[in-house]
Design a protein around this motif. Structure first.
Motif, PDB file in Angstrom:
ATOM      1  N   PHE A 121       5.381   2.344  -9.854  1.00 40.24           N
ATOM      2  CA  PHE A 121       5.799   3.537  -9.108  1.00 40.24           C
ATOM      3  C   PHE A 121       6.389   3.056  -7.795  1.00 40.24           C
ATOM      4  CE2 PHE A 121       1.867   5.187 -11.347  1.00 40.24           C
ATOM      5  CZ  PHE A 121       2.573   5.727 -12.408  1.00 40.24           C
ATOM      6  N   PHE A 122       7.690   3.069  -7.686  1.00 36.21           N
ATOM      7  CA  PHE A 122       8.353   2.484  -6.519  1.00 36.21           C
ATOM      8  C   PHE A 122       9.542   3.322  -6.063  1.00 36.21           C
ATOM      9  CE2 PHE A 122      10.891   1.062 -10.035  1.00 36.21           C
ATOM     10  CZ  PHE A 122      12.178   0.989  -9.538  1.00 36.21           C
ATOM     11  N   ALA A 123       9.969   3.027  -4.861  1.00 26.19           N
ATOM     12  CA  ALA A 123      11.210   3.592  -4.326  1.00 26.19           C
ATOM     13  C   ALA A 123      11.793   2.570  -3.368  1.00 26.19           C
ATOM     14  CB  ALA A 123      10.947   4.900  -3.592  1.00 26.19           C
ATOM     15  N   VAL A 124      13.110   2.478  -3.365  1.00 25.29           N
ATOM     16  CA  VAL A 124      13.815   1.687  -2.367  1.00 25.29           C
ATOM     17  C   VAL A 124      14.482   2.698  -1.455  1.00 25.29           C
ATOM     18  CG1 VAL A 124      15.663   0.038  -1.934  1.00 25.29           C
ATOM     19  CG2 VAL A 124      14.151  -0.291  -3.898  1.00 25.29           C
ATOM     20  N   SER A 125      14.090   2.674  -0.191  1.00 18.95           N
ATOM     21  CA  SER A 125      14.605   3.626   0.786  1.00 18.95           C
ATOM     22  C   SER A 125      14.920   2.870   2.068  1.00 18.95           C
ATOM     23  CB  SER A 125      13.559   4.712   1.047  1.00 18.95           C
ATOM     24  OG  SER A 125      14.008   5.627   2.023  1.00 18.95           O
ATOM     25  N   GLY A 126      16.107   3.114   2.614  1.00 15.15           N
ATOM     26  CA  GLY A 126      16.491   2.413   3.832  1.00 15.15           C
ATOM     27  C   GLY A 126      16.491   0.900   3.647  1.00 15.15           C
ATOM     28  N   GLN A 127      16.863   0.440   2.469  1.00 14.78           N
ATOM     29  CA  GLN A 127      16.895  -0.973   2.104  1.00 14.78           C
ATOM     30  C   GLN A 127      15.531  -1.649   2.231  1.00 14.78           C
ATOM     31  OE1 GLN A 127      20.168  -2.545   4.436  1.00 14.78           O
ATOM     32  NE2 GLN A 127      21.587  -2.057   2.785  1.00 14.78           N
ATOM     33  N   ARG A 128      14.467  -0.899   1.952  1.00 12.15           N
ATOM     34  CA  ARG A 128      13.111  -1.432   1.943  1.00 12.15           C
ATOM     35  C   ARG A 128      12.386  -0.913   0.701  1.00 12.15           C
ATOM     36  NH1 ARG A 128      15.314  -4.143   5.201  1.00 12.15           N
ATOM     37  NH2 ARG A 128      14.573  -4.732   7.261  1.00 12.15           N
ATOM     38  N   LEU A 129      11.457  -1.723   0.210  1.00  5.22           N
ATOM     39  CA  LEU A 129      10.705  -1.402  -1.004  1.00  5.22           C
ATOM     40  C   LEU A 129       9.370  -0.768  -0.647  1.00  5.22           C
ATOM     41  CD1 LEU A 129      10.125  -1.656  -4.080  1.00  5.22           C
ATOM     42  CD2 LEU A 129       9.331  -3.994  -3.603  1.00  5.22           C
ATOM     43  N   TYR A 130       9.031   0.313  -1.330  1.00  6.89           N
ATOM     44  CA  TYR A 130       7.763   0.992  -1.162  1.00  6.89           C
ATOM     45  C   TYR A 130       7.114   1.154  -2.535  1.00  6.89           C
ATOM     46  CZ  TYR A 130       9.767   2.057   3.350  1.00  6.89           C
ATOM     47  OH  TYR A 130      10.338   1.938   4.591  1.00  6.89           O
ATOM     48  N   ALA A 142      10.004  10.620  -2.122  1.00  7.35           N
ATOM     49  CA  ALA A 142      11.441  10.692  -2.399  1.00  7.35           C
ATOM     50  C   ALA A 142      12.057  11.974  -1.842  1.00  7.35           C
ATOM     51  CB  ALA A 142      11.692  10.590  -3.898  1.00  7.35           C
ATOM     52  N   ALA A 143      11.289  13.045  -1.804  1.00  5.95           N
ATOM     53  CA  ALA A 143      11.789  14.315  -1.296  1.00  5.95           C
ATOM     54  C   ALA A 143      11.959  14.304   0.222  1.00  5.95           C
ATOM     55  CB  ALA A 143      10.859  15.457  -1.708  1.00  5.95           C
ATOM     56  N   ASN A 144      11.160  13.492   0.933  1.00  3.38           N
ATOM     57  CA  ASN A 144      11.234  13.472   2.391  1.00  3.38           C
ATOM     58  C   ASN A 144      10.647  12.161   2.947  1.00  3.38           C
ATOM     59  OD1 ASN A 144      11.406  14.037   5.091  1.00  3.38           O
ATOM     60  ND2 ASN A 144      10.243  15.940   5.000  1.00  3.38           N
ATOM     61  N   PRO A 145      11.348  11.035   2.765  1.00  2.00           N
ATOM     62  CA  PRO A 145      10.794   9.754   3.201  1.00  2.00           C
ATOM     63  C   PRO A 145      10.503   9.697   4.701  1.00  2.00           C
ATOM     64  CG  PRO A 145      12.934   9.433   2.124  1.00  2.00           C
ATOM     65  CD  PRO A 145      12.640  10.894   2.133  1.00  2.00           C
ATOM     66  N   GLY A 146      11.341  10.278   5.514  1.00  4.21           N
ATOM     67  CA  GLY A 146      11.153  10.233   6.962  1.00  4.21           C
ATOM     68  C   GLY A 146       9.828  10.818   7.409  1.00  4.21           C
ATOM     69  N   LYS A 147       9.427  11.902   6.778  1.00  2.73           N
ATOM     70  CA  LYS A 147       8.161  12.563   7.116  1.00  2.73           C
ATOM     71  C   LYS A 147       6.986  11.607   6.924  1.00  2.73           C
ATOM     72  CE  LYS A 147       5.048  15.959   5.139  1.00  2.73           C
ATOM     73  NZ  LYS A 147       4.804  16.799   4.003  1.00  2.73           N
ATOM     74  N   PHE A 148       6.953  10.930   5.783  1.00  6.10           N
ATOM     75  CA  PHE A 148       5.838  10.041   5.479  1.00  6.10           C
ATOM     76  C   PHE A 148       5.919   8.732   6.262  1.00  6.10           C
ATOM     77  CE2 PHE A 148       6.082  12.788   1.722  1.00  6.10           C
ATOM     78  CZ  PHE A 148       4.783  13.287   1.730  1.00  6.10           C
ATOM     79  N   LEU A 149       7.121   8.205   6.421  1.00  7.97           N
ATOM     80  CA  LEU A 149       7.257   6.914   7.100  1.00  7.97           C
ATOM     81  C   LEU A 149       6.851   6.984   8.563  1.00  7.97           C
ATOM     82  CD1 LEU A 149      10.485   5.453   5.491  1.00  7.97           C
ATOM     83  CD2 LEU A 149       8.104   4.759   5.134  1.00  7.97           C
ATOM     84  N   LYS A 150       7.161   8.069   9.220  1.00 11.19           N
ATOM     85  CA  LYS A 150       6.774   8.202  10.627  1.00 11.19           C
ATOM     86  C   LYS A 150       5.259   8.077  10.782  1.00 11.19           C
ATOM     87  CE  LYS A 150       6.901  11.259  14.575  1.00 11.19           C
ATOM     88  NZ  LYS A 150       6.448  12.579  14.893  1.00 11.19           N
ATOM     89  N   ASP A 151       4.526   8.827   9.980  1.00 12.34           N
ATOM     90  CA  ASP A 151       3.064   8.794  10.061  1.00 12.34           C
ATOM     91  C   ASP A 151       2.505   7.470   9.553  1.00 12.34           C
ATOM     92  OD1 ASP A 151       3.010  11.325  11.159  1.00 12.34           O
ATOM     93  OD2 ASP A 151       2.620  12.323   9.243  1.00 12.34           O
ATOM     94  N   TYR A 170       0.847  -1.196   0.000  1.00 12.67           N
ATOM     95  CA  TYR A 170       0.000   0.000   0.000  1.00 12.67           C
ATOM     96  C   TYR A 170       0.879   1.242   0.000  1.00 12.67           C
ATOM     97  CZ  TYR A 170      -4.015  -2.972   0.735  1.00 12.67           C
ATOM     98  OH  TYR A 170      -4.997  -3.920   0.568  1.00 12.67           O
ATOM     99  N   ASP A 171       0.370   2.299  -0.578  1.00 16.43           N
ATOM    100  CA  ASP A 171       1.090   3.560  -0.739  1.00 16.43           C
ATOM    101  C   ASP A 171       1.371   4.198   0.623  1.00 16.43           C
ATOM    102  OD1 ASP A 171       1.681   6.326  -1.161  1.00 16.43           O
ATOM    103  OD2 ASP A 171       0.638   6.279  -3.077  1.00 16.43           O
ATOM    104  N   PRO A 172       2.651   4.413   0.987  1.00 14.58           N
ATOM    105  CA  PRO A 172       2.958   5.001   2.289  1.00 14.58           C
ATOM    106  C   PRO A 172       2.538   6.467   2.428  1.00 14.58           C
ATOM    107  CG  PRO A 172       4.961   4.687   1.032  1.00 14.58           C
ATOM    108  CD  PRO A 172       3.854   4.041   0.257  1.00 14.58           C
ATOM    109  N   VAL A 173       2.437   7.185   1.322  1.00 20.95           N
ATOM    110  CA  VAL A 173       1.997   8.575   1.387  1.00 20.95           C
ATOM    111  C   VAL A 173       0.515   8.609   1.775  1.00 20.95           C
ATOM    112  CG1 VAL A 173       1.650  10.692   0.051  1.00 20.95           C
ATOM    113  CG2 VAL A 173       3.773   9.386  -0.207  1.00 20.95           C
ATOM    114  N   ASP A 174      -0.277   7.765   1.145  1.00 20.93           N
ATOM    115  CA  ASP A 174      -1.694   7.678   1.518  1.00 20.93           C
ATOM    116  C   ASP A 174      -1.846   7.067   2.908  1.00 20.93           C
ATOM    117  OD1 ASP A 174      -2.991   8.842  -0.722  1.00 20.93           O
ATOM    118  OD2 ASP A 174      -2.530   7.058  -1.893  1.00 20.93           O
ATOM    119  N   MET A 175      -1.016   6.102   3.219  1.00 22.00           N
ATOM    120  CA  MET A 175      -1.045   5.479   4.546  1.00 22.00           C
ATOM    121  C   MET A 175      -0.806   6.541   5.620  1.00 22.00           C
ATOM    122  SD  MET A 175      -1.358   2.419   5.940  1.00 22.00           S
ATOM    123  CE  MET A 175      -1.192   1.530   4.411  1.00 22.00           C
ATOM    124  N   ALA A 176       0.104   7.461   5.363  1.00 23.48           N
ATOM    125  CA  ALA A 176       0.386   8.537   6.318  1.00 23.48           C
ATOM    126  C   ALA A 176      -0.840   9.417   6.546  1.00 23.48           C
ATOM    127  CB  ALA A 176       1.560   9.383   5.826  1.00 23.48           C
TER     128      ALA A 176
END
Length: 154
Positions: A110-119, A131-140, A93-99
């Protein structure tokens, strides 16, 4: 009902020995009819090839109630050994929408690998924002995922 059970038993006799069987689930983004996860794209290829590549029916594995496809046996073996690394986070599921508190299925293109994990993301705009700010979205997203996951069918 007995006829259906008999047909399933007959099919099982003729099914290829290595075919993976998976129940459909909504906790992982799958095709509701086939149970194939992330449209049959190889989750390991995102890491090894840095691009979305379709897997092949010859290389399948069942994990977490879904059927996963791979480009080769090596990718399949890597996934089976470490599904928590290679499977898309939040079940695809989309982490931006999940946030934002919404479970929106990601598109494997439409994907990104960030912190050795697939989104995976539902839209290109979501991927770019992430991609501009993964930490912001991942926290939420991490904070909302347990409650949203419970609302998804199993």
């Amino acid at each position: 009902m007995a006829l259906i059970a008999a047909l399933v038993a007959v099919f099982a006799l003729f099914a290829p020995e290595r075919a993976a069987l998976g129940a459909t689930t909504e906790r992982i983004v799958t095709n509701r009819y086939s149970g194939v996860a992330i449209e049959g794209f190889d989750p390991v290829a995102y890491f090894t090839d840095a691009e979305a590549k379709r897997g092949l029916p010859d290389f399948e594995a069942a994990e977490a109630g879904a059927v996963w496809r791979f480009r080769n046996a090596s990718n399949r073996d890597a996934f089976v050994a470490n599904p928590e690394i290679y499977a898309p986070q939040f079940g695809g599921y989309d982490p931006v929408d999940m946030a934002r508190g919404v479970a929106y299925a990601g598109n494997p293109r439409f994907f990104a690998v960030s912190g050795q994990r697939l989104y995976l993301f539902g839209r290109e705009e979501s991927r770019n924002a992430f991609a501009a700010n993964p930490g912001k979205f991942l926290k939420d997203a991490r904070g909302r995922w347990p409650a949203l996951e419970k609302t998804l069918a199993q």
